[in-house]
Design a protein around this motif. Structure first.
Motif, PDB file in Angstrom:
ATOM      1  N   ALA A 125      -6.732  23.071 -24.192  1.00  0.00           N
ATOM      2  CA  ALA A 125      -7.669  24.174 -24.009  1.00  0.00           C
ATOM      3  C   ALA A 125      -9.190  23.896 -24.451  1.00  0.00           C
ATOM      4  O   ALA A 125     -10.109  24.557 -24.318  1.00  0.00           O
ATOM      5  N   GLN A 126      -9.327  22.470 -24.882  1.00  0.00           N
ATOM      6  CA  GLN A 126     -10.722  21.976 -25.223  1.00  0.00           C
ATOM      7  C   GLN A 126     -11.510  22.943 -26.138  1.00  0.00           C
ATOM      8  O   GLN A 126     -12.503  23.191 -25.795  1.00  0.00           O
ATOM      9  N   TYR A 227       2.500  27.592 -23.120  1.00  0.00           N
ATOM     10  CA  TYR A 227       3.598  26.338 -23.555  1.00  0.00           C
ATOM     11  C   TYR A 227       4.949  27.141 -23.846  1.00  0.00           C
ATOM     12  O   TYR A 227       5.551  25.991 -24.581  1.00  0.00           O
ATOM     13  N   GLY A 228       5.284  28.156 -23.449  1.00  0.00           N
ATOM     14  CA  GLY A 228       6.484  28.561 -23.423  1.00  0.00           C
ATOM     15  C   GLY A 228       6.819  30.132 -22.704  1.00  0.00           C
ATOM     16  O   GLY A 228       5.788  30.527 -22.357  1.00  0.00           O
ATOM     17  N   PHE A 229       7.767  30.589 -23.036  1.00  0.00           N
ATOM     18  CA  PHE A 229       8.487  31.898 -22.634  1.00  0.00           C
ATOM     19  C   PHE A 229       9.519  32.331 -23.619  1.00  0.00           C
ATOM     20  O   PHE A 229      10.588  32.626 -23.083  1.00  0.00           O
ATOM     21  N   ALA A 230       9.048  32.503 -24.822  1.00  0.00           N
ATOM     22  CA  ALA A 230      10.058  32.780 -25.921  1.00  0.00           C
ATOM     23  C   ALA A 230      10.626  34.276 -25.642  1.00  0.00           C
ATOM     24  O   ALA A 230      11.905  34.581 -26.058  1.00  0.00           O
ATOM     25  N   GLY A 231       9.985  35.139 -24.990  1.00  0.00           N
ATOM     26  CA  GLY A 231      10.410  36.619 -24.632  1.00  0.00           C
ATOM     27  C   GLY A 231      11.631  36.235 -23.340  1.00  0.00           C
ATOM     28  O   GLY A 231      12.178  37.359 -23.601  1.00  0.00           O
ATOM     29  N   GLY A 251      -0.471  24.682 -17.826  1.00  0.00           N
ATOM     30  CA  GLY A 251       0.732  24.567 -18.507  1.00  0.00           C
ATOM     31  C   GLY A 251       0.869  23.302 -19.590  1.00  0.00           C
ATOM     32  O   GLY A 251      -0.043  22.316 -19.146  1.00  0.00           O
ATOM     33  N   PHE A 252       1.414  23.333 -20.575  1.00  0.00           N
ATOM     34  CA  PHE A 252       1.575  22.343 -21.378  1.00  0.00           C
ATOM     35  C   PHE A 252       2.918  22.139 -22.010  1.00  0.00           C
ATOM     36  O   PHE A 252       3.748  22.993 -22.452  1.00  0.00           O
TER      37      PHE A 252
END
Length: 316
Positions: A125-126, A227-231, A251-252
């Motif tokens: 994200a810098q 950095y995810g797709f917890a849903g 993406g990370f």
């Protein structure tokens, strides 16, 4: 040795304590006696067969540990599975000796969640001083660390959390404002109101409608890091929106830094250790639990009722 073994994908009940052979270190690896095994939401994805990398069963989950080397050194290490056990083999490049001033419980989240928070903010994200950043799941393992790191860097943090207690914790850790993330409808407006306008950057790990709502709060030339797709739902990013505002989406996934020979993880680990030692980074803990209680800890992760870092103790 004792370990938690997954022999079928499913709910927390598939996490079973078994006696299994100790691992044999490959070339470049050390065998550690595990003192604490960190629990991460990635382990939930492994258990449910939704992880980013394929998982072959039977499988011992767990990607970060505090352990002791054969020489008696206390280290924190990143693994590629195998952490929920009394012993684990780790690559020498992915272990770091723990300073005496740092406890096991303070060290265990630093390798995976600490490095993730650090590189999400500053590599992907810098984030720089004076910018505004949205941090989701702000009371979780990565979130609590990211809120503090961003605050210490001089950024304005808009924290997302689903309960009043979790939002209060985020404010105590340095967030400028804390927004209710429990209801997807109106999330964009709540972020914009809290930030006083569009944000410079946002982290996102829920997916689905939440990703779209978060993206809509990012201003021109801003950055969204996923950095995810917890849903449980992936979402397509609308290219039209990206073009309209020149937004960058990245993406990370931390394992892509494991083989980086410029050693960015070694540098970030030094900064994380120093921040714990000087008191600017507080480790919010969900407690240490016996290895046999891994399924109970995963239940807490499933219903998102916990805060901070959960660890398993293979010695108890």
């Amino acid at each position: 040795m004792r370990a938690i073994v997954i022999r079928e994908f499913g709910g927390p009940e598939v996490l079973r304590l078994e006696d299994v052979p100790a691992p044999e270190p490959a070339r470049g690896q050390n065998l550690l006696d595990v003192r604490l095994a960190g629990v991460n939401y990635a382990d939930v994805h492994v258990r449910g067969n939704t992880y980013l990398a394929p998982v072959e069963l039977p499988y011992i989950p767990g990607n970060e540990v505090v352990g002791t080397t054969a020489e008696g050194k206390r280290v924190v290490a990143l693994t590629q599975g195998g952490g929920y056990a009394q012993q684990v083999a780790v690559h020498r490049r992915l272990q770091w000796e723990i300073p005496d001033e740092v406890t096991d419980e303070q060290a265990v989240p630093l390798a995976l969640q600490g490095n993730s928070a650090y590189h999400l903010l500053f590599t992907a994200a810098q984030i720089t001083k004076g910018q505004t950043v949205v941090i989701p799941a702000a009371a979780g393992g990565v979130g609590t660390l990211a809120v503090q790191l961003a605050h210490q860097a001089g950024a304005r943090v808009i924290a997302l959390a689903g309960t009043e207690d979790k939002r209060r914790l985020a404010l105590e850790l340095g967030a400028t404002a804390a927004v209710d993330s429990g209801d997807e409808d109106g999330l964009t407006e709540r972020i914009l109101d809290a930030a006083g306008g569009p944000v410079h950057a946002a982290l996102e790990m829920t997916g689905g409608a939440t990703l779209r709502q978060t993206l809509d709060a990012v201003g021109p030339r801003g950055r969204l890091v996923v950095y995810g797709f917890a849903g449980g739902q992936l979402a397509d990013v609308p290219v039209h929106t990206l073009l309209q505002r020149s937004v960058t989406v990245a993406g990370f996934w931390l394992p892509h830094l494991y083989s980086d020979r410029t050693l960015p993880l070694a540098a970030s680990m030094r900064q994380l250790f120093d921040a714990v030692i000087n008191g600017t980074l507080k480790i919010v803990t969900g407690g240490i639990h016996p290895l046999a209680d891994a399924a109970k800890v995963h239940e807490v992760l499933n219903n998102r009722s916990g805060t901070g870092k959960f660890s398993l103790d293979p010695t108890s």
